[in-house]
Motif scaffolding. Structure first.
Motif, PDB file in Angstrom:
ATOM      1  N   TYR A 110       0.820  -1.213   0.000  1.00 13.48           N
ATOM      2  CA  TYR A 110       0.000   0.000   0.000  1.00 13.48           C
ATOM      3  C   TYR A 110       0.856   1.265   0.000  1.00 13.48           C
ATOM      4  O   TYR A 110       0.328   2.370   0.098  1.00 13.48           O
ATOM      5  N   ARG A 111       2.176   1.082  -0.133  1.00 10.91           N
ATOM      6  CA  ARG A 111       3.094   2.229  -0.223  1.00 10.91           C
ATOM      7  C   ARG A 111       3.938   2.170  -1.490  1.00 10.91           C
ATOM      8  O   ARG A 111       4.236   3.197  -2.091  1.00 10.91           O
ATOM      9  N   GLY A 112       4.364   0.974  -1.847  1.00 10.34           N
ATOM     10  CA  GLY A 112       5.215   0.827  -3.026  1.00 10.34           C
ATOM     11  C   GLY A 112       6.587   1.435  -2.851  1.00 10.34           C
ATOM     12  O   GLY A 112       7.238   1.841  -3.819  1.00 10.34           O
ATOM     13  N   ASP A 113       7.073   1.461  -1.610  1.00 11.24           N
ATOM     14  CA  ASP A 113       8.338   2.137  -1.341  1.00 11.24           C
ATOM     15  C   ASP A 113       9.536   1.198  -1.318  1.00 11.24           C
ATOM     16  O   ASP A 113      10.620   1.566  -0.870  1.00 11.24           O
ATOM     17  N   TYR A 114       9.381  -0.032  -1.770  1.00  8.89           N
ATOM     18  CA  TYR A 114      10.523  -0.944  -1.819  1.00  8.89           C
ATOM     19  C   TYR A 114      11.298  -0.748  -3.124  1.00  8.89           C
ATOM     20  O   TYR A 114      10.744  -0.340  -4.146  1.00  8.89           O
ATOM     21  N   VAL A 115      12.603  -1.025  -3.029  1.00  8.83           N
ATOM     22  CA  VAL A 115      13.483  -0.842  -4.187  1.00  8.83           C
ATOM     23  C   VAL A 115      14.150  -2.177  -4.506  1.00  8.83           C
ATOM     24  O   VAL A 115      14.772  -2.794  -3.637  1.00  8.83           O
ATOM     25  N   LEU A 116      13.988  -2.621  -5.733  1.00 13.49           N
ATOM     26  CA  LEU A 116      14.570  -3.882  -6.168  1.00 13.49           C
ATOM     27  C   LEU A 116      14.957  -3.724  -7.635  1.00 13.49           C
ATOM     28  O   LEU A 116      14.215  -3.124  -8.416  1.00 13.49           O
ATOM     29  N   GLN A 117      16.131  -4.211  -8.003  1.00 11.23           N
ATOM     30  CA  GLN A 117      16.520  -4.127  -9.407  1.00 11.23           C
ATOM     31  C   GLN A 117      15.521  -4.894 -10.266  1.00 11.23           C
ATOM     32  O   GLN A 117      14.938  -5.891  -9.833  1.00 11.23           O
ATOM     33  N   LYS A 118      15.362  -4.444 -11.507  1.00 12.47           N
ATOM     34  CA  LYS A 118      14.358  -5.049 -12.377  1.00 12.47           C
ATOM     35  C   LYS A 118      14.589  -6.539 -12.554  1.00 12.47           C
ATOM     36  O   LYS A 118      13.656  -7.343 -12.516  1.00 12.47           O
ATOM     37  N   LYS A 119      15.827  -6.951 -12.714  1.00  8.65           N
ATOM     38  CA  LYS A 119      16.112  -8.379 -12.918  1.00  8.65           C
ATOM     39  C   LYS A 119      15.715  -9.194 -11.691  1.00  8.65           C
ATOM     40  O   LYS A 119      15.256 -10.334 -11.804  1.00  8.65           O
ATOM     41  N   ASP A 120      15.876  -8.612 -10.508  1.00  7.79           N
ATOM     42  CA  ASP A 120      15.504  -9.307  -9.282  1.00  7.79           C
ATOM     43  C   ASP A 120      13.982  -9.342  -9.105  1.00  7.79           C
ATOM     44  O   ASP A 120      13.428 -10.338  -8.625  1.00  7.79           O
ATOM     45  N   MET A 121      13.314  -8.271  -9.522  1.00  7.41           N
ATOM     46  CA  MET A 121      11.861  -8.256  -9.465  1.00  7.41           C
ATOM     47  C   MET A 121      11.280  -9.291 -10.424  1.00  7.41           C
ATOM     48  O   MET A 121      10.327 -10.014 -10.092  1.00  7.41           O
ATOM     49  N   LYS A 122      11.847  -9.384 -11.596  1.00 10.65           N
ATOM     50  CA  LYS A 122      11.385 -10.381 -12.566  1.00 10.65           C
ATOM     51  C   LYS A 122      11.639 -11.792 -12.037  1.00 10.65           C
ATOM     52  O   LYS A 122      10.802 -12.687 -12.193  1.00 10.65           O
ATOM     53  N   ALA A 123      12.770 -11.991 -11.397  1.00  6.41           N
ATOM     54  CA  ALA A 123      13.092 -13.307 -10.836  1.00  6.41           C
ATOM     55  C   ALA A 123      12.108 -13.670  -9.725  1.00  6.41           C
ATOM     56  O   ALA A 123      11.706 -14.835  -9.591  1.00  6.41           O
ATOM     57  N   PHE A 124      11.699 -12.685  -8.940  1.00 10.47           N
ATOM     58  CA  PHE A 124      10.733 -12.926  -7.876  1.00 10.47           C
ATOM     59  C   PHE A 124       9.406 -13.435  -8.440  1.00 10.47           C
ATOM     60  O   PHE A 124       8.789 -14.354  -7.900  1.00 10.47           O
ATOM     61  N   HIS A 125       8.954 -12.858  -9.538  1.00  8.27           N
ATOM     62  CA  HIS A 125       7.644 -13.190 -10.098  1.00  8.27           C
ATOM     63  C   HIS A 125       7.671 -14.376 -11.063  1.00  8.27           C
ATOM     64  O   HIS A 125       6.631 -15.020 -11.263  1.00  8.27           O
ATOM     65  N   ARG A 126       8.807 -14.649 -11.660  1.00  6.86           N
ATOM     66  CA  ARG A 126       8.871 -15.616 -12.772  1.00  6.86           C
ATOM     67  C   ARG A 126       8.350 -17.004 -12.409  1.00  6.86           C
ATOM     68  O   ARG A 126       7.523 -17.586 -13.116  1.00  6.86           O
TER      69      ARG A 126
END
Length: 319
Positions: free
Chosen positions: A136-152
């Protein structure tokens, strides 16, 4: 999936989504106080998950959203020490339970009554894994490649299990949206998806990105069939729909909304406060959402099968 069964083919008339999963599971006796929330119930008492889906189908929902919101592979590894294969099996189980509920409901209806029903695979945000309210804040920071790895891995498991559409939901940030879009386009190009966002106010998602900026992200993303809002107060959801409506003109995606019950979560007291939107007031608000342009309509936290029936009766009175 046949072309005629794709959800996108049916968006010329209102489609009813289901309502709350986790908070409804509580009313059935489930304990969702752990870090994995409803995902815990996939392992502890899966029959309750199936019962929830079945109750919503019976209430008039045409789309069941799987219990995979909190079942990220990273979360299942952290809290249950599951490896990737075991984690994917849990995600696939969430799909199978929804599919079994759909089959059971169709059997109840009998061969004389044709119903188009879908299963949407829930793709919850990285903030849900953090379990600190940051969805509900969206204040986390993660590199795009790591975000994609989280969801993949979770998306792959949902697709392998045969979901009809991916529900990228409760998304609070621009960066996560961009990562998910890139992942879908590059690795899951055959899958349809919707994107729903949490809101800071009626014109911005939770991290402050304007709705006009968000809308433009989907211009060249043919897979995205709907854009809108979930897990937000119903009145704020209506404001955001009104703001998004002009941006939807000329674009291929439709609008979607499934807000909370009208109650507010008190994080300090760990309880819900305020009054539920129900009955005639819920019917009136449902009509407002649809008149503003929402084609996919349902409920999120604290909504119930009875609420979904109200929405169905407003939007599909002859069914």
């Amino acid at each position: 999936m046949t072309e005629s069964h794709k959800l996108s083919v049916h968006l010329d008339s209102p489609i009813i989504l289901d309502g709350a999963l986790a908070t409804y599971l509580e009313t059935l006796g489930a304990d969702i106080s752990g870090a994995l929330w409803s995902a815990d119930i996939l392992l502890q008492n899966p029959s309750l998950i199936k019962q929830t889906h079945l109750d919503y189908y019976r209430a008039g929902a045409q789309v069941a959203i799987t219990a995979s919101y909190q079942a990220s592979l990273a979360g299942l590894s952290k809290h249950l020490n599951l490896n990737d294969k075991q984690g994917k099996d849990v995600v696939k189980k969430s799909v199978r339970l929804a599919q079994e509920a759909r089959d059971e409901y169709l059997k109840e209806c009998g061969s004389q009554e044709k119903k188009a029903l879908w299963v949407a695979g829930s793709v919850g945000p990285y903030g849900a894994f953090l379990a600190d309210g940051s969805e509900y804040r969206g204040d986390y920071v993660l590199q795009k490649k790591d975000m994609k790895a989280f969801h993949r891995g979770r998306i792959q498991a949902l697709v392998d299990a045969g979901v009809d559409v991916l529900a990228c939901e409760t998304i609070p940030s621009l960066a996560e949206t961009e990562a998910l879009i890139e992942l879908l386009q590059q690795e899951f190009e055959g899958e349809e998806a919707w994107f729903t966002f949490t809101l800071q106010d009626g014109e911005h998602i939770s991290d402050g990105t304007s709705l006009s900026h968000i809308a433009k992200l989907f211009d060249d993303v043919k897979q995205v069939i709907a854009v809108g809002f979930n897990c937000t107060p119903d009145d704020v959801g209506l404001e955001a729909l009104k703001a998004l409506k002009p941006m939807q003109q000329g674009r291929r995606w439709k609008m979607i909304v499934y807000p909370n019950s009208g109650e507010q979560w008190n994080a300090v007291a760990r309880e819900w406060k305020g009054k539920r939107t129900e009955g005639g007031l819920l019917a009136a608000k449902t009509r407002q959402w649809a008149d503003t342009g929402a084609v996919l309509v349902g409920g999120c936290c604290r909504t119930t099968p009875a609420d979904i029936t109200v929405m169905r009766d407003v939007l599909q009175p002859k069914r």
